[in-house]
Each structure stands twice: as C-alpha cells, then as structure tokens.
Design a protein around this motif. Structure first.
Motif, PDB file in Angstrom:
ATOM      1  N   TRP A  18       8.353  16.984  20.318  1.00 31.01           N
ATOM      2  CA  TRP A  18       7.633  17.533  21.460  1.00 31.01           C
ATOM      3  C   TRP A  18       8.415  17.537  22.771  1.00 31.01           C
ATOM      4  CZ3 TRP A  18       7.583  13.411  24.701  1.00 31.01           C
ATOM      5  CH2 TRP A  18       7.568  12.153  24.124  1.00 31.01           C
ATOM      6  N   ASN A  19       9.647  16.990  22.813  1.00 29.97           N
ATOM      7  CA  ASN A  19      10.348  16.937  24.101  1.00 29.97           C
ATOM      8  C   ASN A  19      11.765  17.488  24.035  1.00 29.97           C
ATOM      9  OD1 ASN A  19      11.678  14.888  22.734  1.00 29.97           O
ATOM     10  ND2 ASN A  19      11.210  13.286  24.220  1.00 29.97           N
ATOM     11  N   GLY A  20      12.035  18.332  23.028  1.00 23.62           N
ATOM     12  CA  GLY A  20      13.378  18.901  22.910  1.00 23.62           C
ATOM     13  C   GLY A  20      13.584  20.136  23.758  1.00 23.62           C
ATOM     14  N   ALA A  21      12.531  20.920  23.980  1.00 24.98           N
ATOM     15  CA  ALA A  21      12.652  22.163  24.742  1.00 24.98           C
ATOM     16  C   ALA A  21      12.643  21.876  26.234  1.00 24.98           C
ATOM     17  CB  ALA A  21      11.514  23.119  24.376  1.00 24.98           C
ATOM     18  N   LEU A  22      13.735  22.202  26.909  1.00 23.63           N
ATOM     19  CA  LEU A  22      13.859  21.944  28.342  1.00 23.63           C
ATOM     20  C   LEU A  22      14.354  23.190  29.053  1.00 23.63           C
ATOM     21  CD1 LEU A  22      15.604  18.423  28.394  1.00 23.63           C
ATOM     22  CD2 LEU A  22      13.170  18.916  28.712  1.00 23.63           C
ATOM     23  N   ALA A  23      13.609  23.630  30.056  1.00 25.66           N
ATOM     24  CA  ALA A  23      14.061  24.713  30.918  1.00 25.66           C
ATOM     25  C   ALA A  23      15.171  24.188  31.832  1.00 25.66           C
ATOM     26  CB  ALA A  23      12.892  25.234  31.751  1.00 25.66           C
ATOM     27  N   PRO A  24      15.970  25.058  32.428  1.00 26.00           N
ATOM     28  CA  PRO A  24      16.990  24.593  33.373  1.00 26.00           C
ATOM     29  C   PRO A  24      16.381  23.715  34.465  1.00 26.00           C
ATOM     30  CG  PRO A  24      17.344  26.894  32.861  1.00 26.00           C
ATOM     31  CD  PRO A  24      16.038  26.522  32.217  1.00 26.00           C
ATOM     32  N   GLY A  25      16.965  22.530  34.655  1.00 21.23           N
ATOM     33  CA  GLY A  25      16.481  21.593  35.654  1.00 21.23           C
ATOM     34  C   GLY A  25      15.406  20.652  35.166  1.00 21.23           C
ATOM     35  N   ALA A  26      14.824  20.909  33.981  1.00 23.24           N
ATOM     36  CA  ALA A  26      13.740  20.066  33.471  1.00 23.24           C
ATOM     37  C   ALA A  26      14.301  18.779  32.857  1.00 23.24           C
ATOM     38  CB  ALA A  26      12.914  20.820  32.433  1.00 23.24           C
ATOM     39  N   THR A  27      13.435  17.770  32.753  1.00 22.08           N
ATOM     40  CA  THR A  27      13.854  16.475  32.230  1.00 22.08           C
ATOM     41  C   THR A  27      12.914  15.991  31.138  1.00 22.08           C
ATOM     42  OG1 THR A  27      12.579  15.225  33.871  1.00 22.08           O
ATOM     43  CG2 THR A  27      14.856  15.781  34.444  1.00 22.08           C
ATOM     44  N   ALA A  28      13.424  15.097  30.316  1.00 20.25           N
ATOM     45  CA  ALA A  28      12.644  14.360  29.322  1.00 20.25           C
ATOM     46  C   ALA A  28      13.250  12.964  29.251  1.00 20.25           C
ATOM     47  CB  ALA A  28      12.680  15.043  27.959  1.00 20.25           C
ATOM     48  N   SER A  29      12.488  12.017  28.751  1.00 16.32           N
ATOM     49  CA  SER A  29      13.015  10.662  28.670  1.00 16.32           C
ATOM     50  C   SER A  29      12.556   9.992  27.386  1.00 16.32           C
ATOM     51  CB  SER A  29      12.584   9.819  29.878  1.00 16.32           C
ATOM     52  OG  SER A  29      11.181   9.653  29.888  1.00 16.32           O
ATOM     53  N   TYR A  30      13.308   8.976  26.986  1.00 16.58           N
ATOM     54  CA  TYR A  30      12.907   8.137  25.862  1.00 16.58           C
ATOM     55  C   TYR A  30      13.215   6.693  26.215  1.00 16.58           C
ATOM     56  CZ  TYR A  30      17.892   8.127  24.420  1.00 16.58           C
ATOM     57  OH  TYR A  30      19.268   7.987  24.367  1.00 16.58           O
ATOM     58  N   GLY A  31      12.565   5.786  25.499  1.00 18.91           N
ATOM     59  CA  GLY A  31      12.745   4.374  25.787  1.00 18.91           C
ATOM     60  C   GLY A  31      12.995   3.570  24.528  1.00 18.91           C
ATOM     61  N   PHE A  32      13.406   2.321  24.713  1.00 21.35           N
ATOM     62  CA  PHE A  32      13.680   1.451  23.571  1.00 21.35           C
ATOM     63  C   PHE A  32      13.678  -0.002  24.011  1.00 21.35           C
ATOM     64  CE2 PHE A  32      17.623   3.007  25.414  1.00 21.35           C
ATOM     65  CZ  PHE A  32      18.372   1.861  25.612  1.00 21.35           C
ATOM     66  N   ILE A  33      13.469  -0.857  23.030  1.00 18.32           N
ATOM     67  CA  ILE A  33      13.579  -2.302  23.214  1.00 18.32           C
ATOM     68  C   ILE A  33      14.831  -2.764  22.492  1.00 18.32           C
ATOM     69  CG2 ILE A  33      12.524  -4.547  22.760  1.00 18.32           C
ATOM     70  CD1 ILE A  33      10.972  -2.927  24.787  1.00 18.32           C
ATOM     71  N   GLY A  34      15.616  -3.596  23.151  1.00 17.54           N
ATOM     72  CA  GLY A  34      16.843  -4.096  22.548  1.00 17.54           C
ATOM     73  C   GLY A  34      16.954  -5.602  22.668  1.00 17.54           C
ATOM     74  N   SER A  35      17.793  -6.172  21.821  1.00 19.84           N
ATOM     75  CA  SER A  35      18.103  -7.596  21.917  1.00 19.84           C
ATOM     76  C   SER A  35      19.419  -7.768  22.656  1.00 19.84           C
ATOM     77  CB  SER A  35      18.193  -8.220  20.525  1.00 19.84           C
ATOM     78  OG  SER A  35      19.246  -7.620  19.774  1.00 19.84           O
ATOM     79  N   GLY A  36      19.574  -8.915  23.293  1.00 21.20           N
ATOM     80  CA  GLY A  36      20.778  -9.172  24.066  1.00 21.20           C
ATOM     81  C   GLY A  36      20.555  -8.875  25.531  1.00 21.20           C
ATOM     82  N   THR A  37      21.637  -8.753  26.289  1.00 21.58           N
ATOM     83  CA  THR A  37      21.592  -8.444  27.709  1.00 21.58           C
ATOM     84  C   THR A  37      22.345  -7.165  27.941  1.00 21.58           C
ATOM     85  OG1 THR A  37      21.527 -10.796  28.285  1.00 21.58           O
ATOM     86  CG2 THR A  37      22.166  -9.250  30.025  1.00 21.58           C
ATOM     87  N   SER A  38      21.637  -6.145  28.409  1.00 18.59           N
ATOM     88  CA  SER A  38      22.229  -4.814  28.496  1.00 18.59           C
ATOM     89  C   SER A  38      22.957  -4.591  29.807  1.00 18.59           C
ATOM     90  CB  SER A  38      21.147  -3.743  28.352  1.00 18.59           C
ATOM     91  OG  SER A  38      21.700  -2.446  28.487  1.00 18.59           O
ATOM     92  N   GLY A  39      24.076  -3.892  29.701  1.00 18.40           N
ATOM     93  CA  GLY A  39      24.714  -3.317  30.868  1.00 18.40           C
ATOM     94  C   GLY A  39      24.138  -1.926  31.086  1.00 18.40           C
ATOM     95  N   THR A  40      24.911  -1.044  31.708  1.00 20.28           N
ATOM     96  CA  THR A  40      24.477   0.337  31.909  1.00 20.28           C
ATOM     97  C   THR A  40      25.570   1.283  31.398  1.00 20.28           C
ATOM     98  OG1 THR A  40      25.328   0.230  34.184  1.00 20.28           O
ATOM     99  CG2 THR A  40      22.969  -0.129  33.858  1.00 20.28           C
ATOM    100  N   PRO A  41      25.622   1.482  30.085  1.00 13.11           N
ATOM    101  CA  PRO A  41      26.664   2.323  29.525  1.00 13.11           C
ATOM    102  C   PRO A  41      26.499   3.784  29.936  1.00 13.11           C
ATOM    103  CG  PRO A  41      25.015   1.814  27.859  1.00 13.11           C
ATOM    104  CD  PRO A  41      24.702   0.960  29.049  1.00 13.11           C
ATOM    105  N   GLY A  42      27.620   4.490  29.976  1.00 12.67           N
ATOM    106  CA  GLY A  42      27.561   5.932  30.214  1.00 12.67           C
ATOM    107  C   GLY A  42      27.005   6.641  28.995  1.00 12.67           C
ATOM    108  N   VAL A  43      26.307   7.745  29.228  1.00 12.91           N
ATOM    109  CA  VAL A  43      25.645   8.478  28.147  1.00 12.91           C
ATOM    110  C   VAL A  43      26.211   9.887  28.077  1.00 12.91           C
ATOM    111  CG1 VAL A  43      23.448   9.173  27.150  1.00 12.91           C
ATOM    112  CG2 VAL A  43      23.552   7.154  28.615  1.00 12.91           C
ATOM    113  N   ILE A  44      26.544  10.307  26.866  1.00 14.45           N
ATOM    114  CA  ILE A  44      26.987  11.682  26.612  1.00 14.45           C
ATOM    115  C   ILE A  44      25.801  12.461  26.069  1.00 14.45           C
ATOM    116  CG2 ILE A  44      28.515  13.139  25.244  1.00 14.45           C
ATOM    117  CD1 ILE A  44      30.504  10.810  25.175  1.00 14.45           C
ATOM    118  N   CYS A  45      25.550  13.650  26.623  1.00 14.51           N
ATOM    119  CA  CYS A  45      24.424  14.469  26.198  1.00 14.51           C
ATOM    120  C   CYS A  45      24.933  15.821  25.712  1.00 14.51           C
ATOM    121  CB  CYS A  45      23.440  14.670  27.353  1.00 14.51           C
ATOM    122  SG  CYS A  45      21.936  15.567  26.904  1.00 14.51           S
ATOM    123  N   THR A  46      24.376  16.295  24.617  1.00 13.62           N
ATOM    124  CA  THR A  46      24.692  17.602  24.063  1.00 13.62           C
ATOM    125  C   THR A  46      23.398  18.377  23.871  1.00 13.62           C
ATOM    126  OG1 THR A  46      26.581  16.677  22.867  1.00 13.62           O
ATOM    127  CG2 THR A  46      25.805  18.849  22.189  1.00 13.62           C
ATOM    128  N   GLY A  47      23.329  19.580  24.438  1.00 15.61           N
ATOM    129  CA  GLY A  47      22.147  20.414  24.301  1.00 15.61           C
ATOM    130  C   GLY A  47      22.457  21.669  23.497  1.00 15.61           C
TER     131      GLY A  47
END
Length: 367
Positions: free
Chosen positions: A337-366
């Motif tokens: 339900w969140n794959g279709a994005l018009a120019p400028g539109a956004t979608a988000s997803y979340g997750f729970i992880g173990s450990g202590t997270s940094g802020t890694p860079g993310v590569i996106c492909t559309g």
C-alpha cells in the motif's frame, strides 16, 4: 491499494449501520478538531486514521479537522493526516515530561482519540503507573478545553515474539481501564472507553504481533467510528483554536500519483532518497524509522532501501515494509500500500532492533 479500497468499503458499510446517530451541525463555521494521540500504531503511518477519515466523510461528518503537530504520512488514499502519533513513545514518558500541553496549545482539539500504552506494556511499566499517566494527560486536556471529550482505547494486543509476558500485561491494563474511566469521567468532559481488544487476532491482524496490517487497520477504524460519531453529535467546537482545516493531504505528502505527475511520467526521471532516524532507544534495543521520498520528476510504483549496520545490530520486527537482513546489511522493500509515490511524496517504515543503533546512510532505488 485494492485491499485499502475494500477496507474503506467495509468502514462505509459500518457507517450505514449507524444512521440513527445525530449528525453534527453541517452549517457550523468552526470545524470540530479531533486529535489522534498515541505511538507508532497511531502515527507510523497509522492508516486506521485514513480509513476512519474516509468513513466520516462518507457518513456526512464533513465539518471536522484532524489535528496534531505530526504531519501526514502516506496511506495511499486522500485523508486529513495530521495527528499526534509518536513512534516509540511511552505514555508515561509523555506525562512525566509534560509534552502534551504544547501539542494541545498548538492544535486546540475538541475530541481526543487516545490509543496509548503499547510501549509501556512492552517496557514493563505497571498498570497503576500507566493509569496515573492517563489521568495526568486527561487533566492537561481539560486544562486546555474544559469540555474535552476523550475516547480512550483498550489497546490492541501486545504479543511480539520477543516479549512473552506482554500479552498478560496488556490484559491487565485493558481490564483496569473501564474502572479508571468511570472514576475520571465528568459530565462536562466525558471519557468513553473504546474496546479495540475484542475480536483482534494477532496472527492475522498484525505482521509482527504489535502493529496492525491491512486487516488490523480496518478493525481499528470500525471500532473508533461509532463512539466518535456519538461524540461528534454533542460537540460544540471551541472558538479558541486557530488551526486551519486540512481536508486533503498536502501534495508533498500524498502517496497517490497526481494527474500532472502521471502525465509527465514518460518524460521524467525515477529517483528516490531515504533518511534514517532513531525514534526511541532503551538498554539493549531501539526503534528505527526510514522515510522514503520520491526525489525525481516521475511517479514511482515501488521502492527498495538498503543500509548497513556497524555495531552488530539485529532487526527483530518491522512494519510498513518487507524487510530482510543478511549479516549487517538490511534490505527493505515497500509494502503493497505504500509503494506508489508521486514526485515529492513520502512514505515511511519502522522497525525494532537489538543493540545500540547509529544513523547509517540509506540507499534508495525507485522504479
């Protein structure tokens, strides 16, 4: 998207079954302001709000304004997406840190829909401590608006594989909510308990034992609709608010491709960017969120993100995506339900992880 359309039809059917309820005064100049309040179940992206909004519009409740300091998130349908859903938030922290008064003063709601306590149950906060937080928040709501109408949910089951004790803790909290509400309600500011628990099946209504899937968001919208319409029938909008109604999502937030975007798709370029943030952290674990943005000039129908952990973090569960982890590399693709994005539109997803997270860079492909 097809499942969301079916979900909307189901909610509209529920609206038809409640035609005996009084409609709000359609000629009122000031809309009734409704604040959805909670954690990621309400705000990341909390698509039960989209289905509820659609049902209210189709049921004739058009003089309303969903309000909150959090902006809309993509759900694939047009709706007023403002709210106060904060991923990873504990209701006890919101109360202890006095965060609610600022949100109230910015939005001036007349009605609050509160589904809050999931992360407190997960964090083993006691039932008494959670109810004390509820009481403090209600007091702050009434200080903002003495005629506040408060709808408090008996929360959906908290039953993740990583927390076998959470199911029983949820039952204990939900069993205590009606008694708390009976002692806290007033004629001027009534509290209505909304049973979001009964009929919920974690195996089919969630993807991770906590966050609702398409089936779950439909059930939540169905449960909110009748008590909310009853509350709307008796509300006189407060004149103190200065918010402007937003009955359609901002173009920058919509996940439905606009006609102009579709028309230029053949001449544009498909591209996306993604950002990673930690929205909650505790000893031994964290909650992360990735926001995907269509940064090109062409509508995209699907996206994939990849990032690499650096300190041995492991994803335990996720929502709003299909996520896999191989070693330190995490790959996430859009949900249906969140794959279709018009120019400028956004979608988000979340997750729970173990450990202590940094802020890694993310590569996106559309595509």
């Amino acid at each position: 998207m097809r499942r969301l359309v079916v979900a909307i039809a189901a909610v509209v059917a529920a609206a038809a079954a409640t035609v005996f309820m009084a409609l709000p005064n359609a000629s009122a100049a000031t809309p009734v302001r409704i604040m959805p309040l909670g954690d990621s179940i309400t705000g990341n992206p909390g698509c039960w709000r989209a289905l509820l909004w659609q049902a209210l519009q189709n049921g004739g409740y058009t003089n309303i304004d969903f309000v909150g300091t959090q902006p809309p998130q993509g759900c694939g349908i047009a709706y007023d997406g403002d709210g106060e859903g904060h991923g990873g938030a504990l209701v006890t922290d919101v109360a202890n840190q006095n965060l609610l008064p600022g949100w109230l003063s910015a939005t001036h709601p007349d009605i609050v829909l509160m589904h809050f306590g999931t992360n407190d149950v997960w964090s083993n906060r006691s039932t008494d401590t959670i109810l004390a937080a509820y009481s403090k928040l209600v007091d702050q709501m009434r200080a903002s608006n003495p005629a506040m109408r408060v709808l408090v949910a008996q929360i959906i089951p908290v039953d993740p594989p990583s927390c076998p004790e959470c199911a029983a803790r949820t039952v204990a909290l939900n069993n205590a909510i009606p008694g708390w509400a009976a002692g806290k309600t007033t004629a001027a500011s009534p509290i209505t308990v909304v049973d979001q628990w009964t009929g919920w099946v974690s195996a089919t209504d969630t993807g991770d034992g906590v966050h609702p899937n398409d089936s779950g968001i439909r059930k939540m919208a169905d449960k909110w609709y009748p008590p909310l319409t009853r509350a709307l029938g008796g509300v006189q909008p407060s004149p103190s608010g200065s918010t402007t109604p937003n009955t359609s999502p901002s173009p920058s937030k919509s996940t439905s491709p606009s006609p102009s975007a579709s028309a230029s798709a053949s001449n544009g370029t498909a591209a996306c960017t993604a950002t990673y943030k930690v929205v909650g952290q505790w000893p031994g674990g964290f909650q992360g969120e990735v926001t995907v943005r269509n940064s090109g000039s062409k509508a995209i129908t699907a996206w994939t993100t990849r990032f690499t952990f650096t300190a041995g973090e492991q994803v335990q569960q996720s929502w709003g995506t299909t996520l896999t982890q191989s070693g330190a590399t995490v790959t996430a693709v859009n949900a249906p339900w969140n794959g279709a994005l018009a120019p400028g539109a956004t979608a988000s997803y979340g997750f729970i992880g173990s450990g202590t997270s940094g802020t890694p860079g993310v590569i996106c492909t559309g595509s």
